[in-house]
Design a protein around this motif. Structure first.
Motif, PDB file in Angstrom:
ATOM      1  N   GLN A   4       0.830  -1.198   0.000  1.00 20.98           N
ATOM      2  CA  GLN A   4       0.000   0.000   0.000  1.00 20.98           C
ATOM      3  C   GLN A   4       0.870   1.255   0.000  1.00 20.98           C
ATOM      4  N   MET A   5       0.496   2.216  -0.827  1.00 22.55           N
ATOM      5  CA  MET A   5       1.235   3.477  -0.862  1.00 22.55           C
ATOM      6  C   MET A   5       1.016   4.260   0.425  1.00 22.55           C
ATOM      7  N   THR A   6       2.090   4.879   0.908  1.00 23.25           N
ATOM      8  CA  THR A   6       1.975   5.743   2.079  1.00 23.25           C
ATOM      9  C   THR A   6       1.461   7.117   1.644  1.00 23.25           C
ATOM     10  N   PHE A   7       1.080   7.907   2.623  1.00 22.87           N
ATOM     11  CA  PHE A   7       0.660   9.279   2.344  1.00 22.87           C
ATOM     12  C   PHE A   7       1.798  10.032   1.657  1.00 22.87           C
ATOM     13  N   ASP A   9       4.154   8.771  -0.243  1.00 23.55           N
ATOM     14  CA  ASP A   9       4.244   8.292  -1.625  1.00 23.55           C
ATOM     15  C   ASP A   9       3.254   9.041  -2.515  1.00 23.55           C
ATOM     16  N   HIS A  10       2.040   9.198  -2.023  1.00 24.04           N
ATOM     17  CA  HIS A  10       1.002   9.897  -2.790  1.00 24.04           C
ATOM     18  C   HIS A  10       1.407  11.350  -3.058  1.00 24.04           C
ATOM     19  N   TYR A  55       5.038  11.878   6.911  1.00 23.89           N
ATOM     20  CA  TYR A  55       3.867  11.284   6.260  1.00 23.89           C
ATOM     21  C   TYR A  55       4.108   9.845   5.816  1.00 23.89           C
ATOM     22  N   ASN A  56       5.018   9.157   6.458  1.00 23.48           N
ATOM     23  CA  ASN A  56       5.373   7.802   6.048  1.00 23.48           C
ATOM     24  C   ASN A  56       4.425   6.782   6.693  1.00 23.48           C
ATOM     25  N   ASP A  57       3.129   6.957   6.424  1.00 22.11           N
ATOM     26  CA  ASP A  57       2.084   6.103   6.997  1.00 22.11           C
ATOM     27  C   ASP A  57       0.858   6.183   6.103  1.00 22.11           C
ATOM     28  N   THR A  58      -0.219   5.573   6.515  1.00 24.57           N
ATOM     29  CA  THR A  58      -1.446   5.588   5.707  1.00 24.57           C
ATOM     30  C   THR A  58      -2.620   6.204   6.477  1.00 24.57           C
ATOM     31  N   LYS A  59      -2.308   7.019   7.476  1.00 22.30           N
ATOM     32  CA  LYS A  59      -3.354   7.633   8.302  1.00 22.30           C
ATOM     33  C   LYS A  59      -4.092   8.724   7.514  1.00 22.30           C
ATOM     34  N   GLY A 174      -5.980  10.013   0.848  1.00 25.90           N
ATOM     35  CA  GLY A 174      -6.517   9.525   2.116  1.00 25.90           C
ATOM     36  C   GLY A 174      -6.942  10.679   2.998  1.00 25.90           C
TER      37      GLY A 174
END
Length: 236
Positions: A4-7, A9-10, A55-59, A174
């Motif tokens: 899954q792409m992280t925030f 990455d987006h 931002y290295n997460d998916t929150k 996200g």
């Protein structure tokens, strides 16, 4: 299994697409694109370091939108509302060319500190601009000066499809769309409210006075505006 792409990455992918973006503006106006300009390698290093740090997460995060990047601020560093001095301390990257400190950044740093610090703030919020690329216009003396996307009706009409597409793309990172915060309680808020009514990006848009308006014209009441920001950002 696809990871899954992280925030982060987006965001970096979005910036990469912006680096290739060209806009046909009316005579007397010019785009400043930090992601594809002369300093693009430095900007890429700065933005990669900054976003991977925070931002290295998916929150999910709520969005804070200014109007347009300042020509000697975010329009050259590539990180919205972050000045060179603070970016250098946060990323450890020496930023030789980007020496300007903005009063807007100073006020927002104070807000971030009171909110709980950078890590907490950037875990909850993602900042950018309604028009994510910088704009300048040529004044009567032939000098380039800051310009907002709404300063000319023709400019606004030309940029509207780009702006709408950019907001839609960023929501895909996200974004928690229950509340969007609009920095600039006048024309920026009016335009964002208008396109939101048509495209239903956010449930609610909360206007906040621009930090420059606060620091230049209402410095004596800074604490009042700080409290307003913090109350709005803490809203459930």
């Amino acid at each position: 299994m696809i990871e899954q792409m992280t925030f982060a990455d987006h965001i970096l992918q979005f910036n990469k697409k912006l680096s290739l973006k060209s806009l046909a503006l009316p005579d007397g106006f010019r785009v400043i694109n930090p992601y594809g300009g002369d300093q693009k390698e430095i900007v890429r290093n700065i933005t990669t370091s900054f976003y991977q740090k925070y931002y290295n997460d998916t929150k999910p995060r709520r969005m804070i939108l200014g109007s347009s990047p300042a020509r000697r601020g975010s329009a050259v560093t590539g990180v919205p509302f972050e000045d060179a001095k603070h970016l250098q301390s946060e990323t450890g990257i020496f930023i030789d060319k980007f020496y300007i400190n903005q009063s807007s950044s100073g006020f927002l740093y104070d807000v971030i500190r009171e909110y709980g610090g950078c890590e907490k703030f950037y875990t909850d919020f993602y900042m950018n601009f309604v028009c994510p690329l910088g704009l300048v216009r040529i004044n009567s003396k032939g000098n380039e000066v800051n310009c907002n996307y709404y300063e000319s009706k023709k400019l606004q009409e030309i940029l509207a499809p780009f702006i709408i597409s950019a907001i839609r793309s960023q929501i895909g990172f996200g974004i928690d769309t229950s509340i969007c915060y609009c920095i600039g309680s006048g024309e920026n808020y009016d335009f964002l409210s208008r396109i939101n009514k048509e495209h239903h990006f956010f449930d609610t848009i909360i206007p906040l006075e621009h930090p420059r308006f606060i620091t230049q014209y209402n410095a004596k009441h800074k604490d009042v505006y700080m409290e307003k920001y913090l109350n709005a950002l803490s809203r459930e």
